[in-house]
Design an enzyme around this catalytic site. Structure first.
Site, PDB file in Angstrom:
ATOM      1  N   SER A  11       0.841  -1.199   0.000  1.00  0.00           N
ATOM      2  CA  SER A  11       0.000   0.000   0.000  1.00  0.00           C
ATOM      3  C   SER A  11       0.881   1.256   0.000  1.00  0.00           C
ATOM      4  O   SER A  11       1.662   1.458  -0.919  1.00  0.00           O
ATOM      5  CB  SER A  11      -0.974  -0.042   1.177  1.00  0.00           C
ATOM      6  OG  SER A  11      -2.019   0.886   1.021  1.00  0.00           O
ATOM      7  N   ASP A  36      -9.581  -5.286  -4.695  1.00  0.00           N
ATOM      8  CA  ASP A  36      -8.936  -4.103  -4.122  1.00  0.00           C
ATOM      9  C   ASP A  36      -9.283  -2.863  -4.946  1.00  0.00           C
ATOM     10  O   ASP A  36      -9.187  -2.888  -6.178  1.00  0.00           O
ATOM     11  CB  ASP A  36      -7.420  -4.327  -4.107  1.00  0.00           C
ATOM     12  CG  ASP A  36      -6.641  -3.199  -3.440  1.00  0.00           C
ATOM     13  OD1 ASP A  36      -7.271  -2.293  -2.853  1.00  0.00           O
ATOM     14  OD2 ASP A  36      -5.399  -3.244  -3.519  1.00  0.00           O
ATOM     15  N   HIS A  58      -7.746  -5.704  -0.364  1.00  0.00           N
ATOM     16  CA  HIS A  58      -6.514  -4.981  -0.059  1.00  0.00           C
ATOM     17  C   HIS A  58      -5.774  -5.588   1.137  1.00  0.00           C
ATOM     18  O   HIS A  58      -6.372  -5.855   2.169  1.00  0.00           O
ATOM     19  CB  HIS A  58      -6.870  -3.515   0.216  1.00  0.00           C
ATOM     20  CG  HIS A  58      -5.701  -2.588   0.252  1.00  0.00           C
ATOM     21  ND1 HIS A  58      -4.878  -2.378  -0.833  1.00  0.00           N
ATOM     22  CD2 HIS A  58      -5.208  -1.811   1.250  1.00  0.00           C
ATOM     23  CE1 HIS A  58      -3.942  -1.506  -0.512  1.00  0.00           C
ATOM     24  NE2 HIS A  58      -4.114  -1.153   0.752  1.00  0.00           N
TER      25      HIS A  58
END
Length: 313
Positions: A158, A253, A285
């Site tokens: 991320s 995601d 995610h």
């Protein structure tokens, strides 16, 4: 109690009296884990800012054995989590043991108290500290004895994947002397853009939430096409200083299409390395951090391990 000024659940809330309530990643676990096959300890890399990293070394490593060096940047939107939470400590223990690498998990200052570029600057400071061990005379003996600086990898999820990309870009411009960045691993990278692509939501409310998080992290940004958030608008993208890139995306995601777009466009922008991508079907995610025993998480760990060891002699 003070009223909520901005609610970014499930990540954090900002209150009108100025205090911040983080809703995730607030636990801190000690480095010592007797049940792990990995040794770890915390080391200060920036005395001026009192910032530390957590080092990981597989147990029973030969005293003179050199291992690929993995520098990991944690995720959390630049806003939550630390290198010392159970989520990241458990993951680094598993990854370092599986891949047989030496790991450096970087903690950095978080927004909104320390808006971007603080996280990037701290990460670069950590990398310079790591590079100070190139000649075997740095302050940390594990790195002096065991780090193979010809096989350095940046990895993150991320926001940490975003940082990994930006650190490879900065390395291309400023050079960490004696360090060869063999590759970067971008897990569910936090990239975005002003205009929707692929299956991204067109609804203004959903995009406003995403933009609100970015502006909280980087209030001086010029928007979602800031090259810090949308690397494909960077005219210097071909200067990405590494030999290979692995992008990992998850089917469910929100950031999936950005990862695919990065994969597809990287070489078109003049970068000459090798790029590959893997997609986990039915996953969301950072699923690999939240459900590490799952089959898709196991496959992802195996793929990353292979990526880190492809060139090992």
């Amino acid at each position: 109690m003070s009223e909520v000024a901005q609610d970014f659940s499930p990540f954090l809330r900002l209150y009108k009296d100025g205090h911040i309530e983080r809703l995730m990643g607030v636990d801190i676990v000690p480095p010592v884990d007797p049940n792990s096959n990995v040794m770890s300890r915390d080391v200060v890399y920036s005395p001026a800012l009192d910032l530390s990293c957590r080092l990981y070394l597989p147990k029973n490593t030969d005293p003179n054995q050199k291992l690929p060096l993995l520098v990991y940047f944690h995720g959390g939107g630049f806003l939550i989590e630390t290198a010392f939470s159970s989520t990241y400590h458990n993951y680094l223990n598993t990854l370092v043991a599986e891949a047989n690498v030496i790991g450096v998990s970087v903690d950095y200052r978080r927004a909104p108290e320390h808006p971007l570029p603080a996280a990037y600057d701290d990460s670069w400071t950590a990398l310079k500290w790591v590079a100070s061990h190139v000649n075997g005379d740095g302050p940390e003996e594990w790195l002096n004895s065991h780090a193979d600086f010809s096989k350095v990898f940046f990895n993150g999820d991320s926001a940490g994947a975003n940082i990994s990309h930006q650190m490879a870009m900065r390395h291309g411009q400023e050079k960490l002397v004696g360090v060869n960045v063999a590759g970067i691993v971008l897990a569910h990278p936090y990239f975005w853009g002003k205009d929707p692509i692929g299956n991204e939501p067109r609804e203004s409310s959903q995009r406003a939430f995403a933009e609100g998080l970015w502006r909280l992290a980087c209030p001086t940004s010029n928007g979602c096409d800031d090259l810090l958030l949308n690397p494909l608008v960077d005219p210097n993208l071909a200067g990405l200083e590494c030999s290979k890139v692995l992008v990992a995306v998850a089917e469910k995601d929100l950031l999936r299409d950005r990862g695919w777009h990065y994969y597809e466009k990287l070489r078109e922008n003049g970068w000459s390395g090798e790029v590959e991508i893997m997609e986990a079907k039915g996953e969301s995610h950072v699923f690999h951090l939240l459900s590490p025993p799952g089959e898709n998480a196991r496959l992802m760990l195996k793929k990353i391990t292979s990526f880190l060891n492809q060139d090992k002699a």
